[in-house]
Design a protein around this motif. Structure first.
Motif, PDB file in Angstrom:
ATOM      1  N   THR A 194       0.866  -1.187   0.000  1.00 46.65           N
ATOM      2  CA  THR A 194       0.000   0.000   0.000  1.00 46.65           C
ATOM      3  C   THR A 194       0.902   1.236   0.000  1.00 46.65           C
ATOM      4  OG1 THR A 194      -0.058   0.342   2.404  1.00 46.65           O
ATOM      5  CG2 THR A 194      -1.658  -1.229   1.490  1.00 46.65           C
ATOM      6  N   GLY A 195       0.287   2.404   0.062  1.00 46.70           N
ATOM      7  CA  GLY A 195       1.052   3.640   0.147  1.00 46.70           C
ATOM      8  C   GLY A 195       1.965   3.689   1.356  1.00 46.70           C
TER       9      GLY A 195
ATOM     10  N   ILE B  36      14.725  11.886   2.220  1.00 43.47           N
ATOM     11  CA  ILE B  36      13.347  11.388   2.359  1.00 43.47           C
ATOM     12  C   ILE B  36      12.826  10.892   1.007  1.00 43.47           C
ATOM     13  CG2 ILE B  36      10.963  12.090   2.863  1.00 43.47           C
ATOM     14  CD1 ILE B  36      12.260  14.156   4.874  1.00 43.47           C
ATOM     15  N   ALA B  37      13.109  11.643  -0.054  1.00 38.92           N
ATOM     16  CA  ALA B  37      12.646  11.249  -1.394  1.00 38.92           C
ATOM     17  C   ALA B  37      13.275   9.925  -1.821  1.00 38.92           C
ATOM     18  CB  ALA B  37      12.976  12.345  -2.403  1.00 38.92           C
ATOM     19  N   ALA B  38      14.561   9.757  -1.517  1.00 37.36           N
ATOM     20  CA  ALA B  38      15.240   8.500  -1.853  1.00 37.36           C
ATOM     21  C   ALA B  38      14.628   7.329  -1.081  1.00 37.36           C
ATOM     22  CB  ALA B  38      16.732   8.608  -1.561  1.00 37.36           C
ATOM     23  N   ALA B  39      14.289   7.559   0.184  1.00 38.60           N
ATOM     24  CA  ALA B  39      13.683   6.499   1.007  1.00 38.60           C
ATOM     25  C   ALA B  39      12.298   6.126   0.481  1.00 38.60           C
ATOM     26  CB  ALA B  39      13.598   6.954   2.465  1.00 38.60           C
ATOM     27  N   ALA B  40      11.524   7.131   0.071  1.00 37.97           N
ATOM     28  CA  ALA B  40      10.190   6.857  -0.492  1.00 37.97           C
ATOM     29  C   ALA B  40      10.310   6.048  -1.775  1.00 37.97           C
ATOM     30  CB  ALA B  40       9.454   8.168  -0.750  1.00 37.97           C
ATOM     31  N   GLU B  41      11.263   6.429  -2.618  1.00 36.58           N
ATOM     32  CA  GLU B  41      11.492   5.710  -3.878  1.00 36.58           C
ATOM     33  C   GLU B  41      11.880   4.255  -3.617  1.00 36.58           C
ATOM     34  OE1 GLU B  41      11.855   4.732  -7.783  1.00 36.58           O
ATOM     35  OE2 GLU B  41      11.179   6.711  -7.142  1.00 36.58           O
ATOM     36  N   ASN B  42      12.777   4.049  -2.656  1.00 35.81           N
ATOM     37  CA  ASN B  42      13.179   2.677  -2.314  1.00 35.81           C
ATOM     38  C   ASN B  42      11.994   1.865  -1.797  1.00 35.81           C
ATOM     39  OD1 ASN B  42      15.818   3.215  -3.032  1.00 35.81           O
ATOM     40  ND2 ASN B  42      16.503   3.662  -0.952  1.00 35.81           N
ATOM     41  N   GLY B  43      11.131   2.518  -1.005  1.00 38.49           N
ATOM     42  CA  GLY B  43       9.942   1.838  -0.493  1.00 38.49           C
ATOM     43  C   GLY B  43       8.987   1.447  -1.613  1.00 38.49           C
ATOM     44  N   LYS B  44       8.810   2.357  -2.551  1.00 36.37           N
ATOM     45  CA  LYS B  44       7.949   2.062  -3.717  1.00 36.37           C
ATOM     46  C   LYS B  44       8.518   0.881  -4.491  1.00 36.37           C
ATOM     47  CE  LYS B  44       8.471   3.505  -7.806  1.00 36.37           C
ATOM     48  NZ  LYS B  44       8.779   4.319  -8.985  1.00 36.37           N
ATOM     49  N   GLU B  45       9.839   0.901  -4.731  1.00 40.93           N
ATOM     50  CA  GLU B  45      10.479  -0.195  -5.470  1.00 40.93           C
ATOM     51  C   GLU B  45      10.320  -1.519  -4.731  1.00 40.93           C
ATOM     52  OE1 GLU B  45      11.822  -0.346  -8.588  1.00 40.93           O
ATOM     53  OE2 GLU B  45      10.857   1.623  -8.688  1.00 40.93           O
ATOM     54  N   ALA B  46      10.443  -1.477  -3.405  1.00 45.88           N
ATOM     55  CA  ALA B  46      10.281  -2.703  -2.607  1.00 45.88           C
ATOM     56  C   ALA B  46       8.874  -3.268  -2.756  1.00 45.88           C
ATOM     57  CB  ALA B  46      10.586  -2.415  -1.138  1.00 45.88           C
ATOM     58  N   SER B  47       7.889  -2.393  -2.968  1.00 47.08           N
ATOM     59  CA  SER B  47       6.494  -2.861  -3.087  1.00 47.08           C
ATOM     60  C   SER B  47       6.281  -3.731  -4.331  1.00 47.08           C
ATOM     61  CB  SER B  47       5.516  -1.677  -3.082  1.00 47.08           C
ATOM     62  OG  SER B  47       5.472  -1.011  -4.332  1.00 47.08           O
ATOM     63  N   THR B  48       7.187  -3.643  -5.304  1.00 47.69           N
ATOM     64  CA  THR B  48       7.015  -4.466  -6.521  1.00 47.69           C
ATOM     65  C   THR B  48       7.145  -5.958  -6.213  1.00 47.69           C
ATOM     66  OG1 THR B  48       9.367  -4.329  -7.092  1.00 47.69           O
ATOM     67  CG2 THR B  48       7.923  -2.660  -8.053  1.00 47.69           C
TER      68      THR B  48
ATOM     69  N   ASP C  19       2.982  -0.634  -6.000  1.00 47.04           N
ATOM     70  CA  ASP C  19       1.661  -0.168  -5.561  1.00 47.04           C
ATOM     71  C   ASP C  19       1.408   1.245  -6.070  1.00 47.04           C
ATOM     72  OD1 ASP C  19      -0.764  -0.243  -3.758  1.00 47.04           O
ATOM     73  OD2 ASP C  19       0.303   1.506  -2.991  1.00 47.04           O
ATOM     74  N   ALA C  20       0.190   1.490  -6.555  1.00 47.75           N
ATOM     75  CA  ALA C  20      -0.136   2.812  -7.116  1.00 47.75           C
ATOM     76  C   ALA C  20      -0.088   3.908  -6.056  1.00 47.75           C
ATOM     77  CB  ALA C  20      -1.520   2.774  -7.777  1.00 47.75           C
TER      78      ALA C  20
END
Length: 227
Positions: free
Chosen positions: A148-149, A175-187, A208-209
Motif C-alpha cells: 500500500t502507500g 526522504i525522497a530517496a527512502a520513499a522511492e526505495n519503499g515504492k520499489e520494494a512494493s514491486t 503499488d499505485a
C-alpha cells in the motif's frame, strides 16, 4: 594573470545556499507544486493501478489534488499547519474511496503535527511525515509489506526522523530517496488490502499505485526545496 578575473567571476556566483526553512507562503507554493505534479502524473498513476486494480487511482488523485490546488490558491493558508491540512481536507471531500481517506488522513494528520510552527524546517518535515503515516496506519490497518502507500510513507517518515537536524535540502533529498526505495520494494510484495488482494502472486512485479503517488508528492517537494 589571466586567471584572476575568472576567479572573481566565480566568486560572484557562490553555490545556492541549501534552504533551511520555508515560510508559510513558500510551504503553500511547494504544496501547489506537489498538486500539479500529481495532476500531471495521472496517466502513470492510472497505469500503475490498472496493473493491480481497477485503474481509478490516477483519476482520483488528480481530482483530489485539483481540489487541493484550488483551495490553496483561492485562500492562501495563514499557517504552515493549515497549508498541509487544507490539502488533506480538500482530498477527503473531493475524492471519496480508499485513496481519499488515505491521502486525506496523511496530509491532515501530518498538518496537525505542525501546529504553532512559524516555518517548515527538517524537524517539521519529520513531524509531518511521522504523524501522517501514523494516522494512515491507524485508519486503515496497513503496515509495511502489505503493498500500500504505507510502503513508501513509512520509510520516508523513518528517514525524516533520522535527518531531522539536517538542512531542509539534505533532509528532503534523503526522504525522497527512502520513499522511492519503499515504492520499489512494493514491486516484490503480494497485496493484503484493496482490489489487488485477490490477485495473489500476480501482484508481483508491479509497484503499488499509492506508493507511486507518495513518490510523486515527495519528489515535487524535493524539487521545490532544491530549486
Amino acid at each position: 594573470s589571466s586567471q584572476r578575473p575568472a576567479t572573481r567571476r566565480a566568486m560572484a556566483h557562490p553555490p545556492a545556499t541549501p534552504k533551511t526553512i520555508l515560510s508559510k507562503e513558500e510551504t503553500t507554493s511547494m504544496l501547489i507544486q506537489a498538486c500539479e505534479a500529481v495532476i500531471a502524473a495521472e496517466p502513470m498513476l492510472s497505469e500503475a493501478d490498472r496493473n493491480l486494480g481497477d485503474g481509478d487511482h490516477g483519476l482520483g488523485m488528480q481530482r483530489g489534488m485539483s481540489a487541493a490546488k484550488d483551495k490553496l490558491t483561492a485562500a492562501p493558508p495563514d499557517s504552515v499547519e493549515k497549508a498541509f491540512s487544507s490539502v488533506g481536507m480538500a482530498m477527503m471531500s473531493s475524492m471519496g474511496g480508499a485513496s481519499g481517506a488515505i491521502f486525506g488522513t496523511f496530509f491532515r494528520n501530518g498538518g496537525k503535527a505542525l501546529a504553532g510552527k512559524e516555518a517548515l524546517d527538517a524537524a517539521g518535515l519529520a513531524a509531518f511525515f511521522q504523524a501522517g503515516v501514523d494516522g494512515v496506519k491507524q485508519r486503515g490497518g496497513a503496515a509495511v509489506g502489505d503493498k500500500t502507500g504505507v510502503d513508501a510513507m513509512e520509510p520516508a517518515a523513518q528517514k525524516a526522523c533520522e535527518v531531522a537536524t539536517a538542512s531542509l535540502s539534505e533532509a528532503i533529498s534523503a526522504i525522497a530517496a527512502a520513499a522511492e526505495n519503499g515504492k520499489e520494494a512494493s514491486t516484490t510484495m503480494i497485496a493484503k488490502f484493496g482490489r489487488a488482494k485477490p490477485l495473489g502472486e500476480a501482484c508481483i512485479g508491479f509497484p503499488d499505485a499509492g506508493a507511486c503517488s507518495v513518490v510523486v508528492i515527495v519528489n515535487a517537494m524535493r524539487e521545490y526545496i532544491n530549486a
